[in-house]
Design a protein around this motif. Structure first.
Motif: not given
Length: 813
Positions: A410-418, A449-466
């Protein structure tokens, strides 16, 4: 599911101990929920020593409210699983005692873990009492745990009775349930029932999809029926399945030879495993050998049909052939199972063919299969890729068990839907369930985050990953490289790549970096990275060469491009595919060598597809060659009469030449065919929110300020030498109207909004779904001079790093 299993009489009745009840407390006696004393519970997923488990349990107390009840239960479930893995049963019982004393209302996850704990330590009575106390909290995991508990304690009759009770309660068995109940039939007394369950396994498709089920069947036929022939067949099928998973084609071919010599070539179970093996081991995604095995099988069942259909969907992407085979299966009066429907729904999502998919959805609802995870996940994916997120949500909500795979789907579904907001909201819901996340979930979020270019969201995920302990995960690091690169921060991508251990970098890691440098216009760095990869001994694949050839194309390195194209098979055994030929057509087309590009297309070893001709048509549009452009459009429309891109590119070519009658004719034809041009749009992320604009957009709350800024910018850049290029207005208008139209392009609106909304020290990052127009490219260069701002634009093809009036593309794109 309706079954009629006749159980032999048991010498003794199933023992039903008194129902287990947790102690009750009055309000003044109840203890506070426990919490941790500065203990980090995030590391409980690995194999812990007895000392580590003891320390973790000791850290639980009743004095603090640092953690929520939900978090405490998640930690306890992880601790119980650690006790089971390390066989520290006494510690597990101690934890259970602390849970009882706490007075907490335990959820099904913790209770299921407790059943497994007592099952493993031989205390089936305690396990059963917990199971009976669950009442409305029982799920499929609870039933499977209880069946396994009886099987582990040599209580075969009770395991079979519980299996029947589970079916009567409307639960659909999974691989764990089948494995446990089959183990209960591994004796002469219940072997006949095992054969019936084997039939169910065959019909539901679990035989060919799970190695544990196969091993249990081997054990049952050997010990229960003394049928060594069947045990041998299933052993061979299991080895073939393992070969398929490891992609060991050579070993698989040797086993195929052994199958023929053993006289088992006509066996349906072995045949299914061979079909699966050839599909998964084919380096080029071909299903040719799988189809040969399938066609030579004298009889087909649901397993063989499902195997070949899945091969066409996953291996070669020949989704239309998969649908045709599905129809042949139905005509042959073979009933599909949930695995079959799952694969066919994936084919519908890939095509896309929503109409056929909706018919399949109706069928799975009638058969009661829509709530099974693999079917539900495929439905979610199909509807999401068709833009029907409401239907995807409904498919998610009716699932029997919202597990990690369904949440991640479902997360991936939203990603594919941008829809990054929807993806992150679903991720939050997943965290709330306590199921936990895996690398696929994080990779999906990073892709969003990459598809839409939301680097702020991507950095948040990076922090969660760590924070979640996935910082060294290869899959996630590759996704991080791709995210930073696609969000315009190539330095961030390189930092992640550099921080990876050398041994952790695979071909995907290197290819992501090469692609990043190529897309950002740094061809020299891309080629240097490619040579570094070869020196480390990592073998390039087809995708790597697409990146290398694209790098050469983006900056006009014609000789370098030819060198790599001619050496890819000679030096590394990579056979050039359609996308590699398209890269070479692009390289020739960008440089203006249109006649040479046409000769190259005609010399290809296979017929050029729409991608190649579309690439060539784009070059004809850039260089204004109407004659060759018309020929390219004709070839595209012969292969795909409903391709809107061909009409749009040819229309734009006519418009650039002022052939307005031809433009009108094309637009009329598109209208008659109900084909729609993709609307151009640009977007920008400001303070973690995406702002999207279309040409002439006035819907934004700051619209008045945006257009005031545009007017101010227009005057300023004209004073610096900017002259509007009205050739890029593809409508028959007066020059003054054309100039006004140019300044309402979406990328200019996005830049103006960024200038009034972001600090001066911060680079502006604009994203566009189509190729940036030449006038906007020139105007943004002047805007960077006028404002002193660095502006990064990502269009459909590449990145443009614009600073002080110059662009990284050197005006070659």
């Amino acid at each position: 599911m309706t079954l009629s299993l006749s159980l032999p009489s048991s010498p003794a009745k199933l023992v039903r101990p008194s129902v287990y009840k947790a102690p009750t407390y009055s309000s003044h006696q109840k203890l506070q929920p426990f919490s941790s004393k500065n203990y980090n519970f995030e590391h409980l997923t690995g194999n812990l020593s007895v000392q580590q488990i003891h320390k973790a349990i000791s850290a639980l107390d009743f004095a603090s409210h640092q953690s929520t009840l939900h978090e405490q239960l998640v930690n306890c479930s992880l601790l119980l699983k650690a006790c089971i893995r390390s066989r520290s049963f006494e510690h597990g019982k101690l934890l259970h005692h602390k849970l009882i004393e706490s007075g907490l209302e335990l959820d099904s996850v913790v209770l299921n873990s407790l059943i497994s704990l007592y099952s493993k330590c031989g205390d089936w009575e305690k396990g059963l009492s917990i199971f009976q106390s669950m009442v409305n909290k029982r799920d499929l995991v609870s039933w499977s745990a209880m069946i396994s508990c009886f099987a582990n304690n040599n209580m075969e009759f009770e395991a079979l009775v519980t299996f029947l009770d589970m079916l009567e309660n409307g639960h659909y068995p999974n691989e764990y349930c089948f494995t446990a109940v089959i183990r209960s039939c591994s004796n002469a007394k219940y072997a006949s029932i095992g054969h019936i369950i084997f039939g169910i396994v065959m019909k539901t498709g679990y035989f060919d999809s799970d190695v544990c089920v196969g091993c249990a069947l081997i054990d049952m036929f050997a010990k229960g029926s003394y049928d060594m022939d069947s045990a041998y067949r299933f052993t061979l099928s299991g080895v073939l399945s393992a070969t398929a998973e490891l992609e060991l084609l050579s070993l698989g071919q040797q086993l195929h030879s052994w199958v023929i010599r053993s006289g088992l070539a006509s066996d349906v179970c072995v045949g299914c495993s061979l079909v699966d093996m050839y599909t998964k081991c084919a380096a080029d995604g071909s299903v040719e050998n799988s189809r040969k095995v399938f066609n030579r099988m004298p009889n087909h069942n649901v397993m063989s049909w499902t195997a070949i259909i899945t091969g066409y969907v996953q291996g070669s992407g020949q989704d239309k052939e998969a649908l045709r085979l599905f129809c042949d299966m139905l005509q042959g009066h073979v009933a599909p199972n949930h695995f079959t429907f799952s694969s066919v729904l994936k084919a519908c999502a890939n095509l896309p063919d929503l109409h056929f998919g909706e018919q399949l959805h109706a069928q799975v609802v009638k058969l009661g299969l829509s709530s099974i995870n693999c079917v539900g996940n495929s439905l979610i994916n199909m509807y999401a890729r068709s833009g029907k997120m409401e239907c995807a949500r409904k498919s998610f909500d009716i699932l029997f068990e919202n597990n990690l795979v369904s949440h991640s789907t479902f997360v991936d579904a939203y990603v594919n839907d941008l829809n990054s907001e929807g993806a992150f909201e679903s991720f939050g819901n997943l965290e709330d369930t306590g199921i936990g996340v895996n690398s696929f979930t994080f990779a999906s979020l990073l892709s969003g985050a990459a598809c839409i270019g939301t680097i702020g969201k991507g950095e948040q995920v990076h922090a969660l990953v760590i924070k979640s302990g996935f910082g060294s995960d290869q899959c996630i690091n590759n996704a991080l490289i791709s995210m930073y690169s696609r969000c315009g921060n190539i330095e961030g991508a390189l930092q992640v790549f550099t921080d990876m251990e050398e041994g952790d970098r695979n071909v995907i890691s290197w290819t992501c970096m090469i692609t990043g440098f190529a897309k950002h216009g740094f061809a020299t760095k891309a080629l240097e990275m490619f040579y570094d990869m070869l020196q480390t001994g990592v073998k390039p694949n087809g995708v790597t060469y697409v990146a290398v050839l694209s790098a050469c194309s983006h900056v006009g390195l014609s000789d370098e491009g030819w060198k790599h194209f001619n050496s890819m098979y000679r030096d590394h055994g990579v056979v050039p595919r359609m996308e590699h030929y398209a890269c070479m057509v692009d390289l020739l087309g960008r440089s203006g060598s249109l006649s040479e590009a046409m000769e190259f297309i005609n010399s290809m070893p296979f017929e050029a597809d729409a991608l190649v001709w579309r690439t060539f048509l784009g070059s004809c549009r850039v260089h204004g060659n109407t004659e060759l452009g018309e020929q390219a459009a004709k070839m595209i429309l012969e292969q795909d009469p409903d391709d809107p891109a061909a009409y749009v590119l040819l229309s734009n070519l006519y418009a650039s030449k002022g052939q307005w009658e031809d433009v009108a004719a094309i637009r009329k034809s598109m209208k008659q065919k109900r084909l729609r041009k993709e609307a151009g749009s640009s977007w920008i992320e400001v303070e973690n929110k995406v702002h999207k604009f279309h040409a002439g957009d006035t819907s934004h709350p700051e619209a008045e300020k945006i257009y005031d800024e545009l007017e101010r910018l227009g005057s300023k850049i004209k004073s610096l030498g900017y002259v509007p290029n009205t050739d890029f207005v593809l409508h028959d208008l007066e020059d003054e109207q054309k100039e006004q139209y140019l300044f309402q392009h979406s990328e200019k609106i996005a830049v103006a909004f960024a200038l009034i909304s972001t600090p001066k020290a911060k680079a502006i990052r604009v994203f566009k779904n189509l190729r940036v127009c030449g006038d906007c490219h020139a105007a943004i260069k002047y805007i960077s001079m006028a404002t002193g701002r660095e502006i990064v634009v990502r269009d459909a093809n590449r990145f443009h790093h614009i600073k002080d009036g110059t662009c990284s593309c050197n005006d070659y794109w």
